[in-house]
Scaffold this motif. Structure first.
Motif, PDB file in Angstrom:
ATOM      1  N   PRO A  98     -30.450  15.805  12.116  1.00 59.71           N
ATOM      2  CA  PRO A  98     -30.290  14.941  13.304  1.00 59.71           C
ATOM      3  C   PRO A  98     -30.097  13.470  12.953  1.00 59.71           C
ATOM      4  N   LEU A  99     -30.775  13.005  11.912  1.00 64.87           N
ATOM      5  CA  LEU A  99     -30.616  11.612  11.503  1.00 64.87           C
ATOM      6  C   LEU A  99     -29.177  11.318  11.114  1.00 64.87           C
ATOM      7  N   ALA A 100     -28.529  12.247  10.432  1.00 65.78           N
ATOM      8  CA  ALA A 100     -27.136  12.045  10.026  1.00 65.78           C
ATOM      9  C   ALA A 100     -26.216  12.057  11.238  1.00 65.78           C
ATOM     10  N   ARG A 101     -26.431  13.037  12.136  1.00 74.40           N
ATOM     11  CA  ARG A 101     -25.554  13.161  13.302  1.00 74.40           C
ATOM     12  C   ARG A 101     -25.720  11.990  14.259  1.00 74.40           C
ATOM     13  N   HIS A 102     -26.936  11.739  14.680  1.00 75.00           N
ATOM     14  CA  HIS A 102     -27.179  10.638  15.615  1.00 75.00           C
ATOM     15  C   HIS A 102     -26.930   9.286  14.958  1.00 75.00           C
ATOM     16  N   GLY A 103     -27.288   9.173  13.687  1.00 76.97           N
ATOM     17  CA  GLY A 103     -27.123   7.904  13.001  1.00 76.97           C
ATOM     18  C   GLY A 103     -25.682   7.473  12.928  1.00 76.97           C
ATOM     19  N   GLN A 104     -24.797   8.383  12.569  1.00 73.25           N
ATOM     20  CA  GLN A 104     -23.387   8.023  12.479  1.00 73.25           C
ATOM     21  C   GLN A 104     -22.829   7.669  13.856  1.00 73.25           C
ATOM     22  N   GLU A 105     -23.128   8.493  14.842  1.00 77.12           N
ATOM     23  CA  GLU A 105     -22.598   8.256  16.177  1.00 77.12           C
ATOM     24  C   GLU A 105     -23.102   6.942  16.759  1.00 77.12           C
ATOM     25  N   GLN A 106     -24.414   6.734  16.682  1.00 78.45           N
ATOM     26  CA  GLN A 106     -25.001   5.546  17.285  1.00 78.45           C
ATOM     27  C   GLN A 106     -24.651   4.269  16.510  1.00 78.45           C
ATOM     28  N   ALA A 107     -24.695   4.332  15.198  1.00 76.27           N
ATOM     29  CA  ALA A 107     -24.447   3.131  14.410  1.00 76.27           C
ATOM     30  C   ALA A 107     -22.993   2.664  14.527  1.00 76.27           C
ATOM     31  N   LEU A 108     -22.050   3.596  14.600  1.00 76.06           N
ATOM     32  CA  LEU A 108     -20.650   3.193  14.788  1.00 76.06           C
ATOM     33  C   LEU A 108     -20.463   2.498  16.131  1.00 76.06           C
ATOM     34  N   LEU A 109     -21.134   3.006  17.172  1.00 75.21           N
ATOM     35  CA  LEU A 109     -21.077   2.348  18.476  1.00 75.21           C
ATOM     36  C   LEU A 109     -21.724   0.967  18.408  1.00 75.21           C
ATOM     37  N   LEU A 110     -22.834   0.864  17.693  1.00 68.21           N
ATOM     38  CA  LEU A 110     -23.526  -0.420  17.571  1.00 68.21           C
ATOM     39  C   LEU A 110     -22.683  -1.441  16.802  1.00 68.21           C
ATOM     40  N   GLY A 136     -36.315  12.365   9.625  1.00 68.61           N
ATOM     41  CA  GLY A 136     -35.010  13.014   9.724  1.00 68.61           C
ATOM     42  C   GLY A 136     -34.725  13.678  11.042  1.00 68.61           C
ATOM     43  N   ALA A 137     -35.776  14.023  11.826  1.00 68.47           N
ATOM     44  CA  ALA A 137     -35.559  14.766  13.070  1.00 68.47           C
ATOM     45  C   ALA A 137     -36.134  14.072  14.298  1.00 68.47           C
ATOM     46  N   ALA A 138     -37.375  13.626  14.234  1.00 66.13           N
ATOM     47  CA  ALA A 138     -38.015  13.056  15.422  1.00 66.13           C
ATOM     48  C   ALA A 138     -37.566  11.619  15.691  1.00 66.13           C
ATOM     49  N   ALA A 139     -37.589  10.775  14.667  1.00 65.89           N
ATOM     50  CA  ALA A 139     -37.234   9.367  14.848  1.00 65.89           C
ATOM     51  C   ALA A 139     -35.814   9.166  15.386  1.00 65.89           C
ATOM     52  N   PRO A 140     -34.813   9.926  14.910  1.00 69.93           N
ATOM     53  CA  PRO A 140     -33.452   9.718  15.439  1.00 69.93           C
ATOM     54  C   PRO A 140     -33.347   9.968  16.939  1.00 69.93           C
ATOM     55  N   HIS A 141     -34.023  10.996  17.445  1.00 67.34           N
ATOM     56  CA  HIS A 141     -33.971  11.273  18.870  1.00 67.34           C
ATOM     57  C   HIS A 141     -34.598  10.126  19.664  1.00 67.34           C
ATOM     58  N   ALA A 142     -35.726   9.618  19.179  1.00 64.50           N
ATOM     59  CA  ALA A 142     -36.395   8.514  19.870  1.00 64.50           C
ATOM     60  C   ALA A 142     -35.548   7.250  19.837  1.00 64.50           C
ATOM     61  N   LEU A 143     -34.958   6.952  18.702  1.00 62.29           N
ATOM     62  CA  LEU A 143     -34.148   5.743  18.574  1.00 62.29           C
ATOM     63  C   LEU A 143     -32.867   5.840  19.388  1.00 62.29           C
ATOM     64  N   ALA A 144     -32.276   7.031  19.451  1.00 63.44           N
ATOM     65  CA  ALA A 144     -31.044   7.210  20.223  1.00 63.44           C
ATOM     66  C   ALA A 144     -31.289   7.037  21.717  1.00 63.44           C
ATOM     67  N   ARG A 145     -32.503   7.336  22.178  1.00 56.63           N
ATOM     68  CA  ARG A 145     -32.815   7.195  23.600  1.00 56.63           C
ATOM     69  C   ARG A 145     -33.360   5.818  23.954  1.00 56.63           C
ATOM     70  N   ALA A 146     -33.711   5.027  22.951  1.00 60.86           N
ATOM     71  CA  ALA A 146     -34.273   3.706  23.213  1.00 60.86           C
ATOM     72  C   ALA A 146     -33.222   2.773  23.812  1.00 60.86           C
ATOM     73  N   ARG A 147     -33.673   1.778  24.557  1.00 63.38           N
ATOM     74  CA  ARG A 147     -32.760   0.840  25.207  1.00 63.38           C
ATOM     75  C   ARG A 147     -32.518  -0.425  24.387  1.00 63.38           C
ATOM     76  N   TRP A 148     -33.501  -0.799  23.576  1.00 55.93           N
ATOM     77  CA  TRP A 148     -33.379  -2.072  22.874  1.00 55.93           C
ATOM     78  C   TRP A 148     -32.216  -2.128  21.874  1.00 55.93           C
ATOM     79  N   PRO A 149     -31.797  -1.013  21.224  1.00 57.59           N
ATOM     80  CA  PRO A 149     -30.714  -1.149  20.246  1.00 57.59           C
ATOM     81  C   PRO A 149     -29.432  -1.760  20.812  1.00 57.59           C
ATOM     82  N   HIS A 150     -29.092  -1.463  22.052  1.00 50.43           N
ATOM     83  CA  HIS A 150     -27.881  -2.028  22.637  1.00 50.43           C
ATOM     84  C   HIS A 150     -28.015  -3.521  22.906  1.00 50.43           C
ATOM     85  N   ARG A 151     -29.240  -4.019  22.913  1.00 52.33           N
ATOM     86  CA  ARG A 151     -29.471  -5.450  23.112  1.00 52.33           C
ATOM     87  C   ARG A 151     -29.617  -6.194  21.781  1.00 52.33           C
TER      88      ARG A 151
END
Length: 304
Positions: free
Chosen positions: A209-221, A15-30
């Motif tokens: 953090p998972l809810a906040r980053h998840g919604q923001e990042q997934a909508l962009l994805l 819920g807290a650590a993984a979202p920060h790591a995934l949001a900073r990763a580069r591969w999701p945009h690819r």
């Protein structure tokens, strides 16, 4: 208590650590489709883990050691349990099951509310389009007389793609068709359903953090995934130009629009494409994401 502590730590990690790591990763945009699936699986993992952690905290020691059988027995669902028989732990343990059940029901209830609200909003938008819009057989879309350039889809029944007069004036034929392909990708991919899941989870756990980053990042994805679908039939220049022209256009709340936040990131991605992650990398990510919800189930439901 050890199992509960491990599960609580795992929930904190997801819920807290993984979202920060995934949001900073580069591969999701690819690999946006895979990345959306990872975000959703993390949300499922968090709910499962949190519910099991609460279960192990509130239930009696005997039931905890009985694992899944203890859980089913407390619910009166274990094989051989007489119908109407009291749970082994008594009414106290049965009442305590409401706590882990509440962890699961909270996002479910928010999902139902979100779906109901979205349906009502889409219905109002459809009624408005029937009055102010006109159908275009050339583009298979509804034209609205509005000076601001905007292209968006309304995932109702029937689904509509809406184009404003401003977009018709600003885009040439190829650019407009690229924008339409982007919106139809949203409809074909049922992206509005994923959008509802993300919003429901964010409302259920607003400070997570998972809810906040998840919604923001997934909508962009999801927008990136629609971009990729449009690029199968149209040029990068056409899609990039259309994105620039409609970036500032506002769309109704239940709709999915081509512009909005993240347009600059998407524009850079369209114009400077990056190779997809290696097949082994994608497979590893998919297996890890699929296995994430299984760990708490094995740990929390096993007779340990």
């Amino acid at each position: 208590m050890i199992t509960a502590a491990v599960l609580a730590g795992y929930a904190l990690l997801v819920g807290a650590a993984a979202p920060h790591a995934l949001a900073r990763a580069r591969w999701p945009h690819r690999a946006p489709v895979l990345a959306v699936a990872v975000w959703l699986l993390l949300m499922v993992t968090f709910v499962v883990t949190a519910a099991l952690a609460v279960y192990h905290l509130v239930m009696t020691e005997q039931h905890v050691h009985d694992g899944l059988i203890g859980l089913l027995s407390a619910c009166g669902l274990a094989p051989g349990t007489p119908v109407g028989a009291a749970a082994p732990g008594g009414l106290g343990d049965t009442a305590a099951l409401l706590a882990p059940a509440g962890v699961v029901l909270l996002p479910v209830l928010w999902l139902l509310r979100t779906a109901w609200t979205a349906r009502a909003e889409r219905r109002r938008q459809l009624d408005a389009l029937r009055m102010i819009g006109r159908s275009s057989t050339v583009y298979g879309a509804t034209i609205v007389e509005h000076p601001v350039a905007a292209v968006y889809c309304l995932p109702a029944r029937p689904a509509r793609v809406v184009v404003t007069r401003g977009a018709l004036d600003a885009l040439d034929d190829e650019q407009l068709r690229a924008a339409l392909a982007h919106e139809r990708a949203h409809i074909d991919g049922r992206h509005h359903l994923i959008q509802m899941l993300l919003r429901a989870f964010a409302r259920a756990f607003p400070r997570l953090p998972l809810a906040r980053h998840g919604q923001e990042q997934a909508l962009l994805l999801l927008e990136m995934a629609a971009d990729d679908r449009a690029l199968r039939q149209h040029s990068r220049d056409a899609l990039a130009t259309a994105l620039c022209e409609v970036a500032a256009g506002r769309v109704p709340r239940p709709a999915l629009g081509m512009g909005g936040r993240g347009a600059l990131i998407r524009l850079r991605r369209v114009l400077t494409p990056q190779p997809r992650p290696h097949g082994a990398t994608r497979l590893g990510v998919a297996l890890a994401a699929a296995g994430a919800p299984l760990f708490p189930l094995l740990l929390g439901c096993g007779p340990f």
